[in-house]
Design a protein around this motif. Structure first.
Motif, PDB file in Angstrom:
ATOM      1  N   UNK A 279      41.078 -36.011  96.690  1.00  0.00           N
ATOM      2  CA  UNK A 279      41.969 -36.532  97.712  1.00  0.00           C
ATOM      3  C   UNK A 279      41.664 -37.996  97.962  1.00  0.00           C
ATOM      4  N   UNK A 280      42.678 -38.744  98.424  1.00  0.00           N
ATOM      5  CA  UNK A 280      42.474 -40.163  98.747  1.00  0.00           C
ATOM      6  C   UNK A 280      41.904 -40.276 100.144  1.00  0.00           C
ATOM      7  N   UNK A 281      40.983 -41.192 100.336  1.00  0.00           N
ATOM      8  CA  UNK A 281      40.430 -41.466 101.656  1.00  0.00           C
ATOM      9  C   UNK A 281      40.979 -42.792 102.144  1.00  0.00           C
ATOM     10  N   UNK A 282      41.506 -42.787 103.366  1.00  0.00           N
ATOM     11  CA  UNK A 282      41.908 -44.038 103.982  1.00  0.00           C
ATOM     12  C   UNK A 282      41.009 -44.260 105.179  1.00  0.00           C
ATOM     13  N   UNK A 283      40.108 -45.222 105.086  1.00  0.00           N
ATOM     14  CA  UNK A 283      39.175 -45.513 106.169  1.00  0.00           C
ATOM     15  C   UNK A 283      39.236 -46.996 106.451  1.00  0.00           C
ATOM     16  N   UNK A 284      39.649 -47.341 107.666  1.00  0.00           N
ATOM     17  CA  UNK A 284      39.831 -48.747 107.982  1.00  0.00           C
ATOM     18  C   UNK A 284      39.532 -48.970 109.446  1.00  0.00           C
ATOM     19  N   UNK A 285      38.680 -49.908 109.767  1.00  0.00           N
ATOM     20  CA  UNK A 285      38.409 -50.231 111.159  1.00  0.00           C
ATOM     21  C   UNK A 285      38.805 -51.654 111.452  1.00  0.00           C
TER      22      UNK A 285
ATOM     23  N   UNK B 169      35.916 -43.997  96.673  1.00  0.00           N
ATOM     24  CA  UNK B 169      37.113 -43.214  96.364  1.00  0.00           C
ATOM     25  C   UNK B 169      38.396 -43.979  96.683  1.00  0.00           C
ATOM     26  N   UNK B 170      38.276 -45.303  96.892  1.00  0.00           N
ATOM     27  CA  UNK B 170      39.457 -46.138  97.041  1.00  0.00           C
ATOM     28  C   UNK B 170      39.813 -46.509  98.449  1.00  0.00           C
ATOM     29  N   UNK B 171      39.135 -45.951  99.454  1.00  0.00           N
ATOM     30  CA  UNK B 171      39.424 -46.305 100.836  1.00  0.00           C
ATOM     31  C   UNK B 171      38.806 -47.630 101.225  1.00  0.00           C
ATOM     32  N   UNK B 172      39.135 -48.105 102.413  1.00  0.00           N
ATOM     33  CA  UNK B 172      38.564 -49.349 102.920  1.00  0.00           C
ATOM     34  C   UNK B 172      37.983 -49.113 104.310  1.00  0.00           C
ATOM     35  N   UNK B 173      37.129 -50.015 104.773  1.00  0.00           N
ATOM     36  CA  UNK B 173      36.463 -49.800 106.055  1.00  0.00           C
ATOM     37  C   UNK B 173      36.103 -51.118 106.716  1.00  0.00           C
ATOM     38  N   UNK B 174      35.910 -51.053 108.027  1.00  0.00           N
ATOM     39  CA  UNK B 174      35.207 -52.072 108.784  1.00  0.00           C
ATOM     40  C   UNK B 174      34.228 -51.359 109.701  1.00  0.00           C
ATOM     41  N   UNK B 175      33.030 -51.893 109.829  1.00  0.00           N
ATOM     42  CA  UNK B 175      31.993 -51.260 110.624  1.00  0.00           C
ATOM     43  C   UNK B 175      31.376 -52.275 111.563  1.00  0.00           C
TER      44      UNK B 175
ATOM     45  N   UNK C 258      27.630 -39.601 104.157  1.00  0.00           N
ATOM     46  CA  UNK C 258      27.666 -38.197 103.742  1.00  0.00           C
ATOM     47  C   UNK C 258      28.065 -37.310 104.903  1.00  0.00           C
ATOM     48  N   UNK C 259      29.011 -36.402 104.644  1.00  0.00           N
ATOM     49  CA  UNK C 259      29.373 -35.351 105.594  1.00  0.00           C
ATOM     50  C   UNK C 259      29.356 -34.039 104.830  1.00  0.00           C
ATOM     51  N   UNK C 260      28.401 -33.173 105.149  1.00  0.00           N
ATOM     52  CA  UNK C 260      28.262 -31.923 104.413  1.00  0.00           C
ATOM     53  C   UNK C 260      27.931 -32.192 102.958  1.00  0.00           C
ATOM     54  N   UNK C 261      28.716 -31.605 102.063  1.00  0.00           N
ATOM     55  CA  UNK C 261      28.491 -31.784 100.630  1.00  0.00           C
ATOM     56  C   UNK C 261      29.262 -32.960 100.059  1.00  0.00           C
ATOM     57  N   UNK C 262      29.979 -33.699 100.896  1.00  0.00           N
ATOM     58  CA  UNK C 262      30.811 -34.810 100.423  1.00  0.00           C
ATOM     59  C   UNK C 262      30.160 -36.146 100.748  1.00  0.00           C
ATOM     60  N   UNK C 263      30.091 -37.010  99.744  1.00  0.00           N
ATOM     61  CA  UNK C 263      29.471 -38.324  99.893  1.00  0.00           C
ATOM     62  C   UNK C 263      30.358 -39.389  99.273  1.00  0.00           C
ATOM     63  N   UNK C 264      30.476 -40.526  99.951  1.00  0.00           N
ATOM     64  CA  UNK C 264      31.167 -41.678  99.381  1.00  0.00           C
ATOM     65  C   UNK C 264      30.234 -42.881  99.453  1.00  0.00           C
ATOM     66  N   UNK C 265      30.331 -43.766  98.466  1.00  0.00           N
ATOM     67  CA  UNK C 265      29.611 -45.031  98.475  1.00  0.00           C
ATOM     68  C   UNK C 265      30.495 -46.094  99.106  1.00  0.00           C
TER      69      UNK C 265
END
Length: 254
Positions: free
Chosen positions: A8-14, A48-54, A125-132
């Motif tokens: 699945x695609x992840x969309x993560x953006x702050x 996985x292609x998403x983006x973020x701000x932290x 990491x959340x449960x068994x799922x990890x993204x770099x």
């Protein structure tokens, strides 16, 4: 953030429109290299292609508000919050909470490294799922993390949307005290410029009785406002209760 399986695609953006850079002092690691404090605002990408701000604060607490940009403004889908530890260029958090639009509070961990140029690289990491992920500081000309938060920028009325999708109206006094309504739910609280002098408001909010989703509960967190490219301002609010079992978020423009 709900970390979806790799298919699945992840969309993560702050805070898409925000900019800023890490601030504060430094620490000396092996070889005498000085590594800056990780505090500041980072924007980057996930594997996985998403983006973020932290946003990492001076006490190493961090917030990541994620969602998507709609008509030039940020539409929030959830936020992450954790209490990190920074040492010798490493930043870790074992207590990440993921507040989703569905009202869930998922748990996870974060492990990252930061450099003297304030690059941030790591895994979530959340449960068994990890993204770099990777991240770099944003431009202070858009959002200056090192400037003091200004109550006059947010005083007045804001029409917002809650994390759960409900229309909400905030009326903020010059002092930072506010009253708010969301349908038949009434709540109140305050915005206070962060004592560190950084461009962040400390926010508390106490909800009234039912039909409020969180009847009688008090939450604390952060508020950030910034200028959009269209000249409007956007306000983002995220908070948790003391036990970190309830969450609320709001976003709006004016």
């Amino acid at each position: 953030m709900y970390i979806k399986p790799a298919v699945s695609a992840l969309t993560l953006l702050m805070l898409t429109a925000l900019g800023g850079c890490g601030g504060g002092g430094g620490t000396t690691v092996a070889g005498g290299t000085t590594v800056a404090s990780p505090q500041g605002v980072y924007q980057g990408t996930f594997s996985n292609g998403g983006s973020h701000n932290t946003l990492i604060l001076e006490n190493n607490q961090f917030y990541t508000i994620y969602g998507s940009t709609v008509a030039g403004a940020f539409s929030v889908e959830g936020f992450l919050q954790g209490n990190g530890n920074a040492s010798g260029g490493n930043f870790t958090a074992s207590d990440v909470k993921d507040a989703t639009a569905a009202g869930q509070l998922l748990t996870g961990t974060l492990s990252a490294s930061y450099t003297a140029s304030n690059n941030l690289t790591g895994t979530l990491t959340e449960g068994s799922n990890t993204v770099n992920f990777t991240g770099t500081p944003l431009l202070a000309s858009v959002y200056d993390y090192n400037a003091a938060a200004n109550l006059s920028d947010i005083a007045g009325t804001w029409n917002t949307t809650s994390l759960r999708g409900f229309a909400s109206t905030f009326t903020i006094a010059a002092s930072g005290a506010f009253t708010a309504t969301s349908g038949a739910c009434a709540f109140n609280g305050s915005f206070k410029p962060r004592s560190s002098g950084k461009n962040v408001f400390d926010v508390t909010m106490t909800f009234g009785p039912a039909p409020c989703v969180l009847p009688g509960q008090t939450l604390a967190g952060i508020g950030i406002d910034f200028m959009l490219n269209n000249g409007k301002r956007q306000l983002l609010i995220a908070g948790l209760d003391a036990s970190r079992t309830s969450s609320a978020g709001f976003f709006g423009t004016r």
